[in-house]
Every structure is written in C-alpha cells, then in structure tokens.
Design a protein around this motif. Sequence first.
Motif, PDB file in Angstrom:
ATOM      1  N   ILE A  15       0.846  -1.179   0.000  1.00 53.15           N
ATOM      2  CA  ILE A  15       0.000   0.000   0.000  1.00 53.15           C
ATOM      3  C   ILE A  15       0.888   1.237   0.000  1.00 53.15           C
ATOM      4  O   ILE A  15       1.716   1.420   0.897  1.00 53.15           O
ATOM      5  N   GLN A  17       1.092   5.314   0.081  1.00 55.46           N
ATOM      6  CA  GLN A  17       0.350   6.502   0.464  1.00 55.46           C
ATOM      7  C   GLN A  17       0.579   7.632  -0.542  1.00 55.46           C
ATOM      8  O   GLN A  17       1.594   7.659  -1.248  1.00 55.46           O
ATOM      9  N   GLU A  55       4.074   9.297  -1.643  1.00 54.23           N
ATOM     10  CA  GLU A  55       5.146   8.416  -1.172  1.00 54.23           C
ATOM     11  C   GLU A  55       5.783   7.686  -2.352  1.00 54.23           C
ATOM     12  O   GLU A  55       5.098   6.995  -3.107  1.00 54.23           O
ATOM     13  N   ARG A 102      -8.908   6.462  -1.379  1.00 54.81           N
ATOM     14  CA  ARG A 102      -8.583   7.699  -0.672  1.00 54.81           C
ATOM     15  C   ARG A 102      -8.419   7.381   0.803  1.00 54.81           C
ATOM     16  O   ARG A 102      -8.790   6.303   1.262  1.00 54.81           O
ATOM     17  N   VAL A 103      -7.912   8.318   1.539  1.00 58.49           N
ATOM     18  CA  VAL A 103      -7.715   8.121   2.970  1.00 58.49           C
ATOM     19  C   VAL A 103      -9.012   8.440   3.699  1.00 58.49           C
ATOM     20  O   VAL A 103      -9.590   9.520   3.524  1.00 58.49           O
ATOM     21  N   GLY A 153      -7.153   8.076   9.121  1.00 56.91           N
ATOM     22  CA  GLY A 153      -6.020   7.771   8.251  1.00 56.91           C
ATOM     23  C   GLY A 153      -6.056   6.411   7.616  1.00 56.91           C
ATOM     24  O   GLY A 153      -5.095   5.986   6.984  1.00 56.91           O
ATOM     25  N   SER A 154      -7.166   5.676   7.767  1.00 56.72           N
ATOM     26  CA  SER A 154      -7.238   4.341   7.174  1.00 56.72           C
ATOM     27  C   SER A 154      -7.584   4.452   5.697  1.00 56.72           C
ATOM     28  O   SER A 154      -8.402   5.293   5.300  1.00 56.72           O
ATOM     29  N   PRO A 155      -6.973   3.615   4.834  1.00 55.18           N
ATOM     30  CA  PRO A 155      -7.248   3.698   3.397  1.00 55.18           C
ATOM     31  C   PRO A 155      -8.621   3.134   3.048  1.00 55.18           C
ATOM     32  O   PRO A 155      -9.063   2.141   3.602  1.00 55.18           O
ATOM     33  N   VAL A 191      -4.133   6.841  -2.409  1.00 54.38           N
ATOM     34  CA  VAL A 191      -3.694   5.582  -1.817  1.00 54.38           C
ATOM     35  C   VAL A 191      -3.771   4.494  -2.887  1.00 54.38           C
ATOM     36  O   VAL A 191      -4.815   4.288  -3.504  1.00 54.38           O
ATOM     37  N   THR A 213      -2.697   0.446  -4.003  1.00 53.72           N
ATOM     38  CA  THR A 213      -2.171  -0.879  -3.695  1.00 53.72           C
ATOM     39  C   THR A 213      -1.568  -1.463  -4.964  1.00 53.72           C
ATOM     40  O   THR A 213      -2.219  -1.498  -6.006  1.00 53.72           O
TER      41      THR A 213
END
Length: 231
Positions: A26, A28, A31, A134-135, A139-141, A167, A169
């Motif tokens: 995953i 962010q 990132e 999205r977050v 803060g969890s995806p 976000v 994956t």
Amino acid sequence: MKKTITVLLCAFTGFYVYGQKAKTYIIQPGEPMQNVVPFSDANAYSQFQNGVVYFKNGTASSARLNYNFLFEEMLFIRPQGDTLTFDNSNEVHFIQIGKDTFYSAFNRFVRVDTVFGEIKIATATFYRAVSKGRVGAYGSPMLSGSDPYALLLAPTNNRLGLIPQVVTTISIGQSLFIGNKFNEFQPVNRKTVLAFYSEKEAAVKHYIQTHNTDFSIRKDVFALIEYMSKL
C-alpha cells in the motif's frame, strides 16, 4: 524434425508461481514506491550481478546489472558508484546476466523463459495497481476492490506513476512474449499467436477451439506452443 524444448531455471529472487496470492504493497499519496517495496522484491536480483551487454553494432560491454520491476528498466552501476538506466536500449541486442538472457521488447526488457526449437518464450515482470482509493477516517485507506492473485496480464506502455496521488495498492504481475529466430518479441495473445503461425493458422485455430485456450493462463500458452512446435 525433432524440436528441442529447453526450460531455463529462473534465477529471479522475486519469482512467484502463477495462481498463488501475490504480495501487495500500500503506497500513500506522495510516497515514492521505491521507498516502500524492498529491494529484493523490486529487482530481479537481491544484489547487482556481473553481466554483459551485447549491442546490435557487434560491440559488448561488461557491467554490474540488475532489472528493476518498478521502473521496468535495466539498471547498471558505473565505476564511480552511481546507478543509471540505459538511454539507448533500442541499440541493445541482448543482455546476459549469469544464465539469464534479456531482450528489448516494447520499451522494456523481457527475460527468456523457455525455448521451443527456434521459438523463445520470454517473461516481462512489472508492478501494477490493483486498487486505488482515498484516505478515510483516522487515516485508514478506503480502497476499491482488488485482485491480488498472480495472473498473466496484457502488457501496456502506461507504467505506474512512481509517486501516486491517491492511496494505491500495487502487486507484481507478468506477461508472456513470443520471439522468433531473429529474437523479435511480441506479447502473447490470440492475435499475435495467429500471426506468428500464419502458415499454420488452421491448426492453431483448431487447437485453440478444441482446448479452449486461455491466453491469461501460463500452462495453456505453453501447451499450445509445445503442440505447434511438433507440427
């Protein structure tokens, strides 16, 4: 005439078996992917290997090499210690790293997997986005549905953005390529296989129909190529 079928042992440290669950990462927003995926999973080899680059003009050059699945680029280390990519990959005939042979095809390098007489089957390995989102709260995806299983995928020139804006994956994927005696490679699909065996088109179509060949399944593709190599 009897055809020789040679299966080359895979030396990739990150190689996986088709149909098994592939590892996912995953990423962010903002990132860099190369900061998340471990070196051993992002590259063909756990460390740079001695190899030889053979050019179409007949020259050759030795270097410390590694193939990066995120960039889909062959990397090399200069004597000064910095890591670079080839800016003239279209001039490369092939690259030899140990027992592995790589050819340039469709703006990437593919590794020879299996040889059926004059026919070569090669593999392109790369990372793909299996879900984006999205977050959410805390803060969890919040991700869309994903398919983390290893399948043969249609290759594309639309590579991953290395710094996603949402976000994301990602998971490793592979595509098969078929090459002729001139080492010209095409992605494996119904259209390219029919064109490859244009002189035996009726036999190919009959096999595909009677065996219900699925070009996203590795064993189906290999069974077809092996059958055609015996005609």
